[in-house]
Design a protein around this motif. Structure first.
Motif, PDB file in Angstrom:
ATOM      1  N   TRP A   5      44.821  37.189  39.052  1.00  0.00           N
ATOM      2  CA  TRP A   5      45.231  38.106  38.092  1.00  0.00           C
ATOM      3  C   TRP A   5      44.767  37.562  36.661  1.00  0.00           C
ATOM      4  O   TRP A   5      44.391  38.491  35.850  1.00  0.00           O
TER       5      TRP A   5
ATOM      6  N   ILE B   9      47.774  34.415  41.504  1.00  0.00           N
ATOM      7  CA  ILE B   9      47.977  34.489  40.005  1.00  0.00           C
ATOM      8  C   ILE B   9      46.519  34.044  39.245  1.00  0.00           C
ATOM      9  O   ILE B   9      46.338  34.537  38.296  1.00  0.00           O
ATOM     10  N   SER B  10      45.869  33.085  39.686  1.00  0.00           N
ATOM     11  CA  SER B  10      44.584  32.805  39.505  1.00  0.00           C
ATOM     12  C   SER B  10      43.492  34.079  39.298  1.00  0.00           C
ATOM     13  O   SER B  10      42.957  34.357  38.365  1.00  0.00           O
TER      14      SER B  10
END
Length: 354
Positions: free
Chosen positions: A321, A318-319
């Protein structure tokens, strides 16, 4: 038909939703180039492994929109012999050359090599589309400009091909045969260099320009159908887009024809949809500077890279992205600031001359 009437007709022919299509194409290509030039570890998802890389083919949509736009602006003028050829070519150069020339200067300052001097000496003339291998490294994405500008130079001949719908269809069939022959024979090691890329060649891109011209010739029929069955048309475009991903890229001619048909559908939808999103002010603004954004994207991206802003939140999960999204937003905002500053300086210089 006088020039005033031609000018009025040109204004009537503007289709607002095409602005959004052009803007989204440009943004998609920027996203693709960021993905291709970074080391985010986001593999394993269809979005990062297949969807984003597929945006590279949006350049064909750019070419198709150029074909449509040129027909909308100039086809009737050429057919009615009310065109000033000198003014036509002067406008083409003056629209592109100042900004592109600035980018070449910036690129030279960054690279300052002998090879860049040779390349820039041809690119500044906007004739690099005529090179035997249109794979210049100075402003590498400008191969598209070389193809499009060659289309501008040949537009008088192109207008003859668009004289009637029948002639346009025959031209499309012949141009697709040329693509097939190129894939099967001329794009072999005997004829081209190792670094050669098919779509950098004007003949290979010709069907896309003709496709845009054909959509223009059928614009009234398309508009009528799309306005009546807008929802069905949109579902058809989305279904065709999903099916397009099933076409193997190694089936070159089939993939090419599929891409041509897909973008003809989306261009047709833009003509008749009058979409509030595609014709919104942000889309119209981004469309108005889309060529400048396309040409300058890698310069601004490299600045973002040198400022160490590509991986501010990490490069995985997620980081990763979030970092990817931040890099995209910073690149786009940087492009807008750069282009607006350029336009402001240009206006100041013009005002000083007056």
């Amino acid at each position: 038909m006088n020039k005033e009437k031609c000018k009025t007709n040109r204004q009537i022919r503007h289709y607002n939703s095409i602005d959004g299509l052009r803007a989204l194409s440009c943004l998609g290509i920027i996203v693709m180039h960021i993905e291709a030039n970074t080391k985010y570890q986001l593999g394993g998802s269809a979005v990062f492994d297949q969807f984003i890389p597929s945006f590279t083919w949006l350049v064909y949509l750019f070419l198709m929109i150029s074909g449509f736009g040129m027909c909308a602006g100039y086809l009737d003028k050429f057919h009615n012999n009310v065109i000033d050829m000198e003014a036509f070519y002067k406008k083409r150069y003056m629209k592109i050359l100042p900004f592109f020339g600035l980018l070449l200067v910036v690129a030279f300052v960054m690279e300052h090599s002998v090879s860049s001097v040779y390349e820039i000496s041809i690119e500044i003339l906007l004739l690099h589309g005529l090179l035997p291998n249109n794979a210049v490294s100075v402003i590498g994405v400008c191969w598209t400009l070389g193809v499009i500008f060659l289309f501008y130079l040949l537009f008088p001949a192109f207008s003859v091909l668009m004289k009637s719908k029948k002639r346009a269809w025959i031209s499309l069939v012949i141009s697709l045969w040329i693509v097939f022959v190129c894939n099967q024979y001329f794009f072999s090691d005997y004829f081209v260099t190792e670094s050669f890329t098919p779509r950098h060649n004007f003949l290979y891109c010709l069907p896309m320009f003709i496709g845009g011209g054909l959509v223009y010739l059928y614009r009234e029929e398309i508009k009528t159908i799309c306005e009546k069955y807008r929802g069905i048309f949109l579902v058809g475009c989305m279904a065709a887009s999903i099916f397009w991903y099933k076409i193997p890229e190694d089936s070159k001619s089939l993939f090419y024809i599929g891409t041509l048909m897909l973008y003809c559908l989306w261009l047709s939808y833009a003509i008749g949809s009058n979409s509030k999103f595609l014709s919104s002010k942000p889309m119209k603004f981004l469309s108005s500077i889309s060529m400048e954004m396309y040409l300058a994207q890698m310069i601004i991206f490299r600045i973002v890279e040198k400022m160490h802003l590509l991986y501010v939140f990490g490069d995985k999960g997620i980081s990763g992205w979030i970092s990817f999204l931040v890099a995209f937003v910073l690149t786009v905002l940087g492009l807008i600031c750069f282009i607006e500053c350029y336009k402001l300086i240009l206006r100041f210089l013009k005002k000083g001359k007056e």
